[in-house]
Design an enzyme around this catalytic site. Structure first.
Site, PDB file in Angstrom:
ATOM      1  N   HIS A   1       0.848  -1.198   0.000  1.00  0.00           N
ATOM      2  CA  HIS A   1       0.000   0.000   0.000  1.00  0.00           C
ATOM      3  C   HIS A   1       0.874   1.234   0.000  1.00  0.00           C
ATOM      4  O   HIS A   1       2.089   1.159   0.149  1.00  0.00           O
ATOM      5  CB  HIS A   1      -0.997  -0.001   1.155  1.00  0.00           C
TER       6      HIS A   1
ATOM      7  N   HIS B   1       1.408   3.945   1.880  1.00  0.00           N
ATOM      8  CA  HIS B   1       1.935   4.729   3.002  1.00  0.00           C
ATOM      9  C   HIS B   1       3.466   4.858   2.935  1.00  0.00           C
ATOM     10  O   HIS B   1       4.169   3.928   2.551  1.00  0.00           O
ATOM     11  CB  HIS B   1       1.519   4.102   4.336  1.00  0.00           C
TER      12      HIS B   1
ATOM     13  N   ASP C   1       5.792   4.739   5.061  1.00  0.00           N
ATOM     14  CA  ASP C   1       6.652   3.789   5.767  1.00  0.00           C
ATOM     15  C   ASP C   1       6.691   2.418   5.066  1.00  0.00           C
ATOM     16  O   ASP C   1       7.295   1.478   5.575  1.00  0.00           O
ATOM     17  CB  ASP C   1       6.226   3.638   7.241  1.00  0.00           C
ATOM     18  N   HIS C   2       6.057   2.324   3.891  1.00  0.00           N
ATOM     19  CA  HIS C   2       6.114   1.082   3.102  1.00  0.00           C
ATOM     20  C   HIS C   2       6.727   1.301   1.728  1.00  0.00           C
ATOM     21  O   HIS C   2       7.082   0.340   1.052  1.00  0.00           O
ATOM     22  CB  HIS C   2       4.715   0.457   2.989  1.00  0.00           C
TER      23      HIS C   2
ATOM     24  N   HIS D   1      -7.488  -0.441   5.770  1.00  0.00           N
ATOM     25  CA  HIS D   1      -6.427   0.436   6.287  1.00  0.00           C
ATOM     26  C   HIS D   1      -6.203   1.554   5.270  1.00  0.00           C
ATOM     27  O   HIS D   1      -6.230   2.741   5.606  1.00  0.00           O
ATOM     28  CB  HIS D   1      -5.173  -0.395   6.503  1.00  0.00           C
TER      29      HIS D   1
ATOM     30  N   ASP E   1      -0.261  -3.932   6.771  1.00  0.00           N
ATOM     31  CA  ASP E   1      -0.997  -3.206   7.812  1.00  0.00           C
ATOM     32  C   ASP E   1      -2.474  -3.589   7.872  1.00  0.00           C
ATOM     33  O   ASP E   1      -3.293  -2.837   8.415  1.00  0.00           O
ATOM     34  CB  ASP E   1      -0.850  -1.690   7.606  1.00  0.00           C
TER      35      ASP E   1
ATOM     36  N   HIS F   1       4.266  -4.425  10.993  1.00  0.00           N
ATOM     37  CA  HIS F   1       4.818  -3.730  12.167  1.00  0.00           C
ATOM     38  C   HIS F   1       4.977  -4.657  13.368  1.00  0.00           C
ATOM     39  O   HIS F   1       4.209  -5.606  13.534  1.00  0.00           O
ATOM     40  CB  HIS F   1       3.898  -2.569  12.589  1.00  0.00           C
TER      41      HIS F   1
HETATM   42 FE    FE Z   1       2.681   0.896   8.108  1.00  0.00          FE
HETATM   43 ZN    ZN Z   2       0.134   1.730   6.535  1.00  0.00          ZN
END
Ligand code: FE
Ligand code: ZN
Length: 255
Positions: free
Chosen positions: A56, A58, A60-61, A114, A133, A171
């Site tokens: 996805h 985001h 942090d990915h 999410h 996530d 995570h």
């Molecule tokens: Fe994440």
């Molecule tokens: Zn995420």
């Protein structure tokens, strides 16, 4: 030869994953939280990155994609949803598509909630699911873009996978999830056992991931919103799974 999977930490609490096919020597990274730790593991193992499988959009990915693509010229596979602002994508995939990395096959499962674009990668032969996530150990992702019923349906898709599949999530949130879950199902013996194990692992600074999907079905309250004990735990006896799930997620947001 069986695929090899490496688990390592990235950023503050993200988990990085590399899956490697010894036969073809192809290696995929599941998401790219940041390039540094991924390159470090690749160099330690003597592997070359051939693919990034993005779950996805985001930051942090996807934050490490540009640097990794520049260094390895790897293929970037990402969700079909064009709304998702992911750059340098080579292949867009949707539900049911199968991505080949050497002899390894990753089946795409759309798991929105999410984010709307969120997908999970199921490696049936390796009995591994990378759910980022959507599903955590003893938890699930926050519902940012979708609705609670949408997220519950996505969790049901993951719950339908066999018990002996391993869950690799995005995570390391297990300890805080366990604390929350014990407030909902304090008498769940499987949860109590896992809670002790999580405390021991984290004290040794070891990851709690992967876990077995069969175990998650026993102690992950978010996968158990249709269980009477969970409904009772949020004082919603007899309510629909959608309502119980929404209440669980709301409570977790505030915890
Ligand atoms: Fe994440
Ligand atoms: Zn995420």
């Amino acid at each position: 030869m069986a695929a090899e999977i490496r688990v390592f930490s990235c950023l503050s609490d993200n988990l990085g994953y590399l899956i490697h096919d010894p036969q073809s020597r192809m290696t995929a990274s599941i998401d790219a939280p940041e390039a540094g730790p991924i390159i470090k593991v690749l160099e330690r193992e003597g592997w070359t990155l051939t693919d990034i499988l993005v779950t996805h959009h985001h930051a942090d990915h996807v934050g490490g994609i540009a640097e990794l693509k520049h260094k390895y010229n790897c293929r970037v596979v990402a969700p079909h949803d064009q709304q998702a602002p992911i750059k340098q994508v080579d292949l867009r995939v949707e539900n049911g598509d199968v991505v080949r990395v050497g002899d390894m096959l990753a089946r795409v499962l759309e798991t929105p909630g999410h984010t709307l674009d969120h997908i999970s990668y199921v490696f049936d032969n390796e009995k591994a699911v990378f759910a980022a996530d959507t599903l955590f150990s003893v938890g699930c992702g926050r519902v940012f873009e979708g609705s609670y019923p949408m997220m519950w349906q996505s969790l049901l898709k993951l719950r339908a996978l066999p018990d002996d599949f391993r869950l690799y999530c995005g995570h390391e949130y297990t300890a805080s999830n366990v604390k929350f879950a014990l407030g909902i199902e304090p008498n769940n013996p499987d949860l109590q056992t896992w809670a002790e194990e999580v405390t021991r692992l984290r004290a040794e600074n070891k990851p709690t991931i992967p876990t077995l999907l069969g175990d998650e079905k026993k102690y992950n309250v978010f996968l158990r919103a249709d269980e009477p004990s969970v409904a009772a735990g949020v004082r919603l006896k007899g309510a629909s799974a959608d309502d119980v799930f929404a209440e669980l997620r709301e409570r977790k947001n505030k915890s």
